[in-house]
Write an enzyme that holds these catalytic residues in place. Structure first.
Site, mmCIF file in Angstrom:
data_model
loop_
_atom_site.group_PDB
_atom_site.id
_atom_site.type_symbol
_atom_site.label_atom_id
_atom_site.label_comp_id
_atom_site.label_asym_id
_atom_site.label_seq_id
_atom_site.Cartn_x
_atom_site.Cartn_y
_atom_site.Cartn_z
ATOM 1 N N ASP A 84 0.859 -1.193 0.000
ATOM 2 C CA ASP A 84 0.000 0.000 0.000
ATOM 3 C C ASP A 84 0.894 1.241 0.000
ATOM 4 O O ASP A 84 1.117 1.883 1.032
ATOM 5 C CB ASP A 84 -0.942 -0.004 1.197
ATOM 6 C CG ASP A 84 -2.040 1.048 1.047
ATOM 7 O OD1 ASP A 84 -2.032 1.782 0.032
ATOM 8 O OD2 ASP A 84 -2.898 1.117 1.933
ATOM 9 N N HIS A 102 4.036 4.853 13.561
ATOM 10 C CA HIS A 102 2.920 5.223 12.683
ATOM 11 C C HIS A 102 1.566 4.809 13.214
ATOM 12 O O HIS A 102 0.549 5.177 12.631
ATOM 13 C CB HIS A 102 3.124 4.629 11.293
ATOM 14 C CG HIS A 102 2.571 3.240 11.123
ATOM 15 N ND1 HIS A 102 2.911 2.176 11.934
ATOM 16 C CD2 HIS A 102 1.678 2.739 10.216
ATOM 17 C CE1 HIS A 102 2.277 1.097 11.527
ATOM 18 N NE2 HIS A 102 1.520 1.400 10.500
#
Length: 479
Positions: free
Chosen positions: A93, A402
């Site tokens: 992704d 993240h």
């Protein structure tokens, strides 16, 4: 733990052995290490340390878990001349990332309208596999401009404002993109997916600022207690996945061609300066630009959704962009290494840029405070806003964590949720959830993830980023 040396309360070292060219360094406290050792991610940190041209250390953030080749939560900087680039170090992704929007509204103002707002968001932002809006039609030439221009293309079509771009990483466009290197199949997959959320762990969330840790920086970011915010987590959809798939095939051959010895074939790579390496980087940049445009379009529709649900013009909601950050990317950046500036290709896979105050890459409105670092948690608890620091520039190639990081696989989560009504449980917690499928909700239940507060506390304690604010969910839409 075998071959693991604790450096301080927040970091361990995996000493260089065998074919490793550098040490591994993992940001984690003692309790986290117990969970991290349950999968193969520490071995993946060691494997990455074998790659030619790696600089400093093979680094992992506290949200580390097993991924394709590189661990998710991994950071690896490769020399821009002598190093390699690996699609496994970016992930499928490409430019999955997070955009945070702020408003001028406060929690009490929207409380009577929560159902309407979440319903409007769900109606306007397509979720799930195959969903798209009929009113956003792109020609092949349009898609080419998306791949070249990124978020600016969406703004040029009236899907946002020029000022939205000022606080997006790289202003929403990675330089060097070449649409001719994005296959027909990849373009076909992306053609109807612009402005769509996707499935899996992607979401759009209505939130409020529950706690402010640093008043000065929060004010600099335009955040205040009880303020309504919105967070979008999505990426390059099928187009980016296909770009990764296409170039992994090429990289397998390239690794053999250039005589690169790999401890894991999923680390397939090519020299940064080789034709194969340059081609991947140009195609990856195009996919990254698609992702920036994707989040831009969704942000525009969420801005409209809030206004429609409240019965006011979108402009009166005061919705603007706090920041938009990539967390699956490879980029050329310069850092001081051993006292000298060095240009490197930084792979961040499940890791967020965290530039320091004063850095020219930090957007001008935030240069006094450091770059906003956006850390989403799970849909039942909270997310965080942090700010980058000089320590990140010195120790982690300007990178931080993240997200929360998974504790359970998706299949484990689905098995453990049988017999429970997650939608009702979430509503009892004050979170309105709408989703295209209940399987995704089960996969993403809060217990499937680490407590993101633990992850954030390690990063804060290590000085890589500082806590600014905590955001709590009010409503979530998912694929």
């Amino acid at each position: 733990m075998k071959n693991v040396e604790r450096m301080d309360p927040y970091r361990v070292r995996l000493p260089k052995t065998g074919g490793m060219r550098v040490d591994g360094i993992v940001y984690a406290d003692e309790r986290m290490m117990q969970d991290i050792q349950k999968d193969e991610s520490l071995q993946q940190v060691r494997n990455v340390a074998h790659l030619p041209g790696i600089v400093g250390a093979s680094i992992a953030m506290p949200d580390i878990h097993w991924g394709y080749g590189f661990p998710i939560g991994g950071v690896a900087a490769m020399d821009a001349e002598a190093g390699v680039v690996s699609p496994g170090g970016v992930g499928y992704d490409i430019n999955c990332g997070v955009r945070l929007l702020r408003s001028t509204l406060v929690r009490d103002e929207i409380a009577p309208h929560l159902d309407a707002i979440v319903t409007e968001m769900y109606r306007n932002v397509p979720t799930g596999v195959g969903a798209h809006r009929q009113d956003l039609r792109m020609s092949r030439a349009d898609l080419r401009r998306v791949l070249e221009k990124g978020a600016a293309w969406a703004v040029s079509q009236g899907l946002g404002r020029t000022e939205d771009l000022e606080t997006v990483e790289e202003r929403g466009c990675i330089a060097g993109a070449d649409p001719d290197l994005v296959s027909d199949r990849a373009q076909e997959r992306g053609h109807t997916q612009l402005g769509t959320l996707g499935s899996g762990n992607h979401f759009a969330e209505l939130q409020y600022v529950a706690e402010v840790f640093d008043e000065r920086i929060a004010a600099g970011f335009g955040l205040f207690k009880d303020q309504v915010t919105m967070m979008i987590h999505s990426g390059s959809r099928g187009l980016g996945h296909q770009v990764c798939t296409d170039h992994l095939r090429v990289m397998g051959e390239a690794s053999r061609k250039y005589g690169i010895s790999l401890p894991d074939r999923q680390l397939a790579c090519a020299p940064v300066t080789s034709p194969e390496g340059r081609s991947y980087l140009a195609a990856m940049a195009a996919a990254a630009n698609f992702a920036f445009a994707n989040r831009q379009v969704m942000a525009h529709w969420i801005r409209e959704s809030l206004g429609a649900a409240l019965g006011i013009a979108p402009d009166r909601t005061g919705v603007s962009v706090v920041y938009d950050v990539c967390h699956n990317i490879a980029k050329f950046e310069t850092f001081v290494v051993d006292g000298n500036p060095r240009r490197v290709c930084v792979h961040r896979k499940g890791a967020t840029r965290a530039y320091a105050p004063g850095h020219p890459g930090t957007p001008p409105p935030y240069r006094e405070f450091g770059q906003p670092v956006l850390i989403p948690g799970d849909m039942g608890r909270y997310s965080y806003v942090m700010a980058g620091t000089q320590t990140a520039m010195d120790d982690t190639f300007g990178s931080a964590c993240h997200g929360a990081g998974r504790l359970m696989s998706r299949s484990q989560a689905k098995r453990s949720v049988k017999g429970r009504s997650l939608i009702k449980e979430m509503r009892d917690r004050g979170v309105h959830v709408m989703a295209a499928g209940m399987a995704t909700v089960a996969e993403e239940m809060p217990e499937a993830y680490k407590d993101v507060a633990d992850v954030v506390n390690v990063v804060h304690g290590a000085g890589v980023a500082v806590k600014v604010a905590q955001l709590r969910p009010l409503g979530v839409i998912k694929g």
